[in-house]
Design an enzyme around this catalytic site. Structure first.
Site, PDB file in Angstrom:
ATOM      1  N   HIS A 254       0.851  -1.189   0.000  1.00 52.80           N
ATOM      2  CA  HIS A 254       0.000   0.000   0.000  1.00 52.80           C
ATOM      3  C   HIS A 254       0.882   1.232   0.000  1.00 52.80           C
ATOM      4  O   HIS A 254       1.393   1.613   1.060  1.00 52.80           O
ATOM      5  CB  HIS A 254      -0.912   0.036   1.220  1.00 52.80           C
ATOM      6  CG  HIS A 254      -2.037  -0.932   1.153  1.00 52.80           C
ATOM      7  ND1 HIS A 254      -2.297  -1.846   2.143  1.00 52.80           N
ATOM      8  CD2 HIS A 254      -2.979  -1.131   0.209  1.00 52.80           C
ATOM      9  CE1 HIS A 254      -3.355  -2.563   1.817  1.00 52.80           C
ATOM     10  NE2 HIS A 254      -3.788  -2.151   0.649  1.00 52.80           N
TER      11      HIS A 254
ATOM     12  N   ASN B  27       3.501   0.353   3.483  1.00 46.61           N
ATOM     13  CA  ASN B  27       2.851  -0.056   4.727  1.00 46.61           C
ATOM     14  C   ASN B  27       3.168  -1.480   5.149  1.00 46.61           C
ATOM     15  O   ASN B  27       2.478  -2.024   5.998  1.00 46.61           O
ATOM     16  CB  ASN B  27       1.343   0.131   4.588  1.00 46.61           C
ATOM     17  CG  ASN B  27       0.945   1.584   4.707  1.00 46.61           C
ATOM     18  OD1 ASN B  27       0.818   2.099   5.799  1.00 46.61           O
ATOM     19  ND2 ASN B  27       0.768   2.263   3.587  1.00 46.61           N
ATOM     20  N   GLN B  28       4.171  -2.084   4.555  1.00 45.72           N
ATOM     21  CA  GLN B  28       4.569  -3.459   4.894  1.00 45.72           C
ATOM     22  C   GLN B  28       3.401  -4.439   4.741  1.00 45.72           C
ATOM     23  O   GLN B  28       3.279  -5.393   5.483  1.00 45.72           O
ATOM     24  CB  GLN B  28       5.179  -3.602   6.296  1.00 45.72           C
ATOM     25  CG  GLN B  28       5.473  -2.376   7.116  1.00 45.72           C
ATOM     26  CD  GLN B  28       6.369  -1.358   6.433  1.00 45.72           C
ATOM     27  OE1 GLN B  28       7.086  -1.671   5.486  1.00 45.72           O
ATOM     28  NE2 GLN B  28       6.310  -0.141   6.881  1.00 45.72           N
ATOM     29  N   HIS B  29       2.524  -4.174   3.765  1.00 45.23           N
ATOM     30  CA  HIS B  29       1.443  -5.120   3.459  1.00 45.23           C
ATOM     31  C   HIS B  29       1.842  -5.871   2.188  1.00 45.23           C
ATOM     32  O   HIS B  29       1.299  -5.642   1.112  1.00 45.23           O
ATOM     33  CB  HIS B  29       0.110  -4.386   3.275  1.00 45.23           C
ATOM     34  CG  HIS B  29      -0.255  -3.542   4.460  1.00 45.23           C
ATOM     35  ND1 HIS B  29      -1.084  -2.451   4.394  1.00 45.23           N
ATOM     36  CD2 HIS B  29       0.112  -3.656   5.763  1.00 45.23           C
ATOM     37  CE1 HIS B  29      -1.211  -1.920   5.601  1.00 45.23           C
ATOM     38  NE2 HIS B  29      -0.503  -2.627   6.453  1.00 45.23           N
ATOM     39  N   ILE B  30       2.809  -6.757   2.349  1.00 48.14           N
ATOM     40  CA  ILE B  30       3.467  -7.385   1.206  1.00 48.14           C
ATOM     41  C   ILE B  30       2.565  -8.486   0.653  1.00 48.14           C
ATOM     42  O   ILE B  30       2.241  -9.443   1.359  1.00 48.14           O
ATOM     43  CB  ILE B  30       4.832  -7.967   1.637  1.00 48.14           C
ATOM     44  CG1 ILE B  30       5.585  -6.935   2.494  1.00 48.14           C
ATOM     45  CG2 ILE B  30       5.636  -8.389   0.431  1.00 48.14           C
ATOM     46  CD1 ILE B  30       6.669  -7.550   3.356  1.00 48.14           C
TER      47      ILE B  30
END
Lengths: 163, 445, 531
Positions: free
Chosen positions: C313, C466-469
């Site tokens: 994100h 956002n580290q929403h891999i």
């Protein structure tokens, strides 16, 4: 930094204080070195001027002094230089000088402010955390906020209007 | 119109059922709450009044029974007289004795009218549960229920409550609630060697094995004589006095399930009486009370030079109670906190081990899985020295005992070896009765 | 071979997805062995490390680091674990410890919107999922009960059963936003795995305002608790076990996983079923590392899409001073969102986004700003107080579409165990940029409604992530363009499953954790023969 003497004798320091006192409170509203006591250190004097507080915790002061000396072998000399700068600058001039990213004395002043207000001495890999809850930034807002990780209050207490 | 009609029909059908709850049943419902029947007779997550809660006692675990109106498993077959006898004399319909974990010595004071109301409520308004919890299995000789006959002979005072004409109606109402319903003395009155309440030291404080029920007499130092009526009321209603005391453990449960639901009038009455309980000075802490909270350890914590107690405090307590112990915004301050002024450190250590879990409001997490016995002892002692009474300390061995649920009662050893006279008396009574019961049983068969 | 362990199921990775899948299988009687590259950690140690850290703003700083199981760290300098091929750097943060990266998160536990599952059909962009919202709904609820999730019912995601608890009480700031932005923007309380009451042996939130980097009282759920729950259910957890190669037989069935312990001694574990539950970067890395003669491009990669379609994100933000004292920093860090731009016909034109309000204490950053600006003494303190009361920050959480050129690969450079490091190729398309422009308009309107002054936008074209891999292990119906099938099983290997946000074919507008957990629980059901 060439214009700042490496040696800064106690005799000269006392002389400077005398001059500051003569300069009067209109020029130096906080007084350059209020409550200067015998055995007063450069860091104590500089810290009082930079924080505007004369009730600084001596143990905190000692911890900061220790941390800065550990990080920078030339700290004492640079500090003496900064003290001389503070001696001669009124608040407006000091404010302008402290905003100068390139000025070395200003950088040291900012480091010392960071030490008092955020509890951190030094930067990058050399940075040392000297204080957390006791850092002055938290004291400034202590009636409304807690240092992060400390509870605001019982569940839901944050819903109320803060003040 | 059709949905409306059926809704109306439903309401009509429901109305008589609702209206059926007579004044007597409503009163019984209130009394069941005030007497906190459900606390013991409902297992966690279980059906109301179906029993099954194991109650740790110094003699072993006693499992509460099903008191729903089930004919086979509960008290559905009890007449009012049988119910009354069980409630006030500790004798079941089949003649067997109850263990005094059931506070029948307290309920003995209940009026006939209240017993009838409670009976009506349990029979008419509680759903029957067709299941029995596992039976209680105590070590010998307490496994023989008849042993309690001797105990009752010695210790059961089955007088009904009679108002004291020397006091007003509120005081007398409070006395009745405290004695007959809330059964305060069950925990707060010290017991003698045979586990009977010692009336000469009424409400002077007692250990329940783990938690300590403090002195609640009007003694200003050992008891609650220094509490305002308002603080006491707040404490009994919410678990927080607002003046440095908060309930935990079994007291918190009593407040959540029972005392907090008393009517304002009954609460006033209870507090009126409680504040007039004759002072007993035993159970006071040594009195080496900290004058001010410990200085901030922030610098030492950052430098890694803080003493172990301060470091444990920072790691586990300061997050909520704040680095200074000041608490705030609804979190309890620690300086002179009631838990740190008791004559024993057990409650502070128990709160750390088990946490504090009110039904409503902020809970405190349990640290049993986070700190070992030595750490809890170190931290507890640091808290008492810094915020409470420095004369009170505990060691890791005591924390281990608390973690294990308390030390076993010496009574067990006493009764088994028969060295004590009282133990021998019990054994004799018990053996005789056992023989008699055995013969009766054979005749039946 | 004394060195070969065996179990019914081996799970690689002990994060929230792997641990909760492992727990579920163990409770059904399976013998489960879980490997974790990183060490065990304790909450109180991390809290202590945070308080004594000179870098309070660095989410990674309080966590232990080892070059044997490295994780990316960018402070004070980039540690060089993740390598970049450009054109845009992809710099996610993640942890390699027992419990994984949700040790620090804002606990936002949203469900996707039903339309998020079919944006290709509805809006002609991205791709459709092989499953629908309804397929996942029961697993969302299962995850919500395990994690203790609460939120408002009107959050756009229909539900068959109620949340296990009430939404978290709004801060004063949140209440002011709700009041002042209505009716133009409806602000709702975030859906979070944060306790609004005592739940599952954990206390209600006390507003410590430290969700990231560490909740000091476990009022929010995290992977460490999930790993504890897995062990309590009988799972055997081996920490400091860095998986580096999977083996397969002639049919393509996976037969073993090899791992290094931290003494670099190799061990081998055999099992019937394998679940890869490292994250969406480390799983493709392991599959590439396991390339064989039969599968020269890596396992599970016959489609050539392994590691591709990487999404996160991207976020932009606005910071301004409100015209009244609102005091951010009281209560949890991420309290509230605006929903209305998460879905709509505009999705055919530009990226949708959720607008997310920060309630993090700003004391530290404002102090830094003021010292930098030359403030000192009484003026510093006066200004610090004034700004702390009024400065707020608002960001977006914006949907990036799957793009095969956004990908993770193996670099030539190796880590301390001699394993190639991850290498990224990454960029943003116009769909993202147009979404950012729409977002900027909304931000400005929000600032206007709040009487905003001293308005500062984040730099144009530079987005934080956002580290929403997600996306690197995409599930799909067609084995030619996806890595995994509709239950997260590798198309190429009948006994290899992925429990990871990597299987998500699109990233939508909400944090990926809850969906990742729901998918992992569904994969566990598939392993149990229930799907």
């Amino acid at each position: 930094m060439n214009d700042i003497p490496v040696e800064f004798s106690p005799h000269r320091r006392r002389l400077m204080q005398g001059l500051a006192a003569l300069a009067g409170s209109a020029l130096l509203p906080f007084g350059a070195f209020p409550a200067a006591a015998s055995g007063d250190t450069d860091l104590a004097a500089v810290s009082r001027r930079l924080t505007g507080r004369d009730d600084l915790n001596p143990a905190y002061l000692a911890a900061l002094d220790n941390a800065f000396r550990g990080i920078d072998a030339g700290f004492a000399d640079r500090l003496a230089g900064l003290r001389a700068v503070l001696d001669t600058a009124d608040d407006a001039a000091l404010r302008a000088r402290l905003a100068d990213a390139e000025d070395e004395a200003a950088a040291l002043a900012r480091d010392i402010l960071t030490g008092w207000y955020l509890g951190v001495a030094g930067s990058g890999d050399d940075a040392v955390c000297v204080a957390y809850a006791d850092a002055l930034s938290h004291a400034v807002v202590a009636d409304v906020l807690r240092p992060r990780s400390y509870a605001y209050g019982a569940y839901g207490s944050w819903s109320a209007k803060p003040l | 119109m059709k949905p409306l009609l059926s809704l109306a029909a439903l309401l009509l059908a429901a109305a008589p059922a609702l209206a059926q709850e007579s004044a007597q049943v409503a009163r019984g419902r209130y009394l069941a709450t005030a007497a906190d029947c459900g606390a013991c007779h409902t297992a966690p997550g279980g059906q109301p009044f179906a029993g099954g809660l194991p109650i740790g006692t110094p003699l072993g675990e006693i499992v509460s029974t099903n008191i729903t109106p089930s004919q086979a498993h509960g008290i559905g077959g009890y007449s009012l007289e049988q119910f009354s006898r069980a409630l006030r004399e500790g004798v079941r319909a089949d003649g067997a004795n109850l263990y005094p974990a059931m506070p029948y010595p307290s309920y003995a004071a209940m009026t006939d009218e209240d017993v009838a109301a409670l009976y009506a409520y349990l029979q008419e308004a509680v759903d029957p549960v067709e299941d029995s919890p596992p039976p209680t299995e105590l070590p010998f000789p307490f496994s023989v229920r008849a042993s309690m006959t001797g105990w009752n002979l010695l210790f059961l005072d089955d007088d009904r409550f009679t108002p004291d004409p020397g006091h007003d109606a509120a005081w007398n109402r409070g006395a009745y609630i405290a004695r007959a319903l809330a059964h305060c003395s069950t925990c707060h009155t010290p017991r003698n060697a045979l586990m009977a309440e010692d009336g000469t030291r009424a409400l002077a404080g007692a250990s329940l094995g783990t938690w300590y029920a403090p002195n609640i007499t009007s003694d200003p130092v050992a008891g609650i004589g220094g509490w305002s009526a308002e603080a006491l009321k707040r404490y009994l209603a919410t678990g927080h006095s607002g003046e440095g005391a908060q309930a935990a453990g079994p007291m918190l449960e009593a407040i959540d399930k029972s005392l907090g639901k008393l009517t304002p009038g009954d609460m006033d009455a209870l507090v009126t009486w409680l504040r007039d309980v004759p002072p007993v000075s035993e159970g006071a802490a040594p009195g080496r009370v900290a004058q001010a909270a410990p200085a901030s350890a922030d610098l030492a914590l950052m430098a890694g030079t803080a003493p172990e107690g301060a470091q444990l405090y920072a790691d586990h307590c300061a997050t909520c109670h704040q680095p200074t112990g000041a608490g705030g915004n609804g979190l309890p301050p620690l300086l002179h906190n009631a838990a740190l002024l008791h004559p024993t450190a057990d409650n502070a250590a128990m709160a750390m081990l088990d946490g504090v879990w009110p039904e409503h409001g902020q809970s405190m997490p349990a640290f049993a899985g986070v700190m070992d016995d030595a750490e809890i002892a170190t931290l507890t002692n640091w808290l008492f020295a810094g915020f409470g009474d420095a004369g009170v300390q505990l060691d890791a061995a005591r924390v281990a005992e608390l973690r294990a649920g308390g030390a076993p009662s010496p009574l067990i050893g006493l009764a088994r070896t028969g060295v004590a006279v009282a133990g021998a008396v019990i054994l004799l009574v018990l053996l005789g009765l056992a023989f008699w019961l055995l013969r009766r049983g054979r005749r039946r068969a | 071979m004394a060195d070969t362990l065996s179990a019914d199921v081996v799970v690689v990775g002990s994060g929230i997805c792997g641990s909760l899948a492992a727990r579920k299988l163990a409770r059904e009687g399976a013998s489960v062995l879980m490997l974790e590259a990183g060490p065990r950690i304790r909450r109180d140690d991390i809290v202590r490390a945070f308080r004594t850290s000179p870098r309070k703003g660095d989410l990674i700083a309080p966590y232990p680091y080892s070059s044997l199981a490295p994780h990316p760290d960018y402070h004070p300098e980039d540690n060089g674990y993740l390598l970049q091929q450009g054109p845009y750097p992809y710099k996610p943060e993640y942890l390699r410890v027992v419990g994984g990266t949700t040790w620090h998160w804002a606990a936002q536990a949203w469900r996707y919107l039903p339309n998020d599952f079919r944006i290709r059909s509805l809006y002609g962009v991205g791709r459709d999922w092989p499953i629908s919202y309804d397929d996942l709904e029961p697993y969302y609820h299962e995850a919500e009960v395990l994690m203790g999730v609460s939120g408002p019912v009107n959050n756009g995601s229909p539900r068959a059963k109620p949340f296990p608890m009430e939404p978290v009480a709004p801060s004063y700031l949140e209440q002011r936003l709700m009041t002042r932005l209505a009716p133009e923007f409806e602000v709702i309380t975030n859906t979070t795995a944060r306790n609004s009451r005592a739940y599952d042996g954990r206390p209600a939130c006390c507003g410590n305002n430290n969700c990231m980097p560490i909740c000091p009282i476990d009022a929010q759920y995290h992977g460490g608790l999930a790993a504890d729950a897995a062990e309590a259910a009988g799972v055997t957890l081996i920490p400091q076990a860095v998986a580096y190669k999977l083996e397969h037989d002639e049919s393509g069935r996976i037969t073993a996983v090899n791992y290094y312990d931290w003494d670099k001694v190799s061990h081998r574990v055999t099992a019937e079923t394998f679940i890869l539950a490292a994250n969406a970067i480390e799983i493709p890395r392991l599959l590439f590392l396991s390339a064989s003669d039969r599968f020269p491009d890596g396992l599970a990669n016959s489609s050539g899409t392994l590691g591709r379609n990487l999404m996160d994100h991207p976020s932009s933000s606005i910071t301004f001073n409100v015209d009244e004292d609102v005091w951010p920093g009281r209560g949890p860090q991420s309290p509230a969102s605006i929903q209305k731009l998460r879905d709509g016909d505009f999705r055919s034109e530009h990226a949708p986004f959720r607008i997310d309000f920060s309630n993090s204490s700003r004391v530290t950053s404002i102090t830094e700003d003021l010292i930098k600006a030359g403030y000192f003494g009484a003026a510093l303190e006066r200004e610090l107080r004034a700004r702390t009361a009024r400065e707020i920050s608002v960001k977006n959480v914006l949907e990036q579409l799957p793009d095969p050129d956004n990908r993770v690969m193996l670099a030539d450079e190796k880590d301390a165990l001699g394993l190639p490091k991850p290498l990224f190729s990454y960029s943003f398309d116009d769909y993202v940029h147009r979404g950012m422009a729409a977002s900027r308009t909304a931000f400005e309107r929000i600032a206007e409604l709040m009487g905003g002054t001293d308005i500062r936008h984040s730099p144009e074209g530079k987005y934080s992530n956002n580290q929403h891999i997600t996306g690197t292990l995409s599930m799909g119906a067609d084995p030619a363009d996806s890595v995994t099938d509709a239950v997260g099983r590798a198309h190429d290997h009948e006994n290899l499953y992925m429990a990871s946000t990597g299987v998500m074919p699109t990233v939508a507008t909400c944090n990926s954790t809850l969906t990742g957990v729901a998918l992992a629980l569904r994969s566990a059901d598939a392993i149990l023969g229930r799907v």
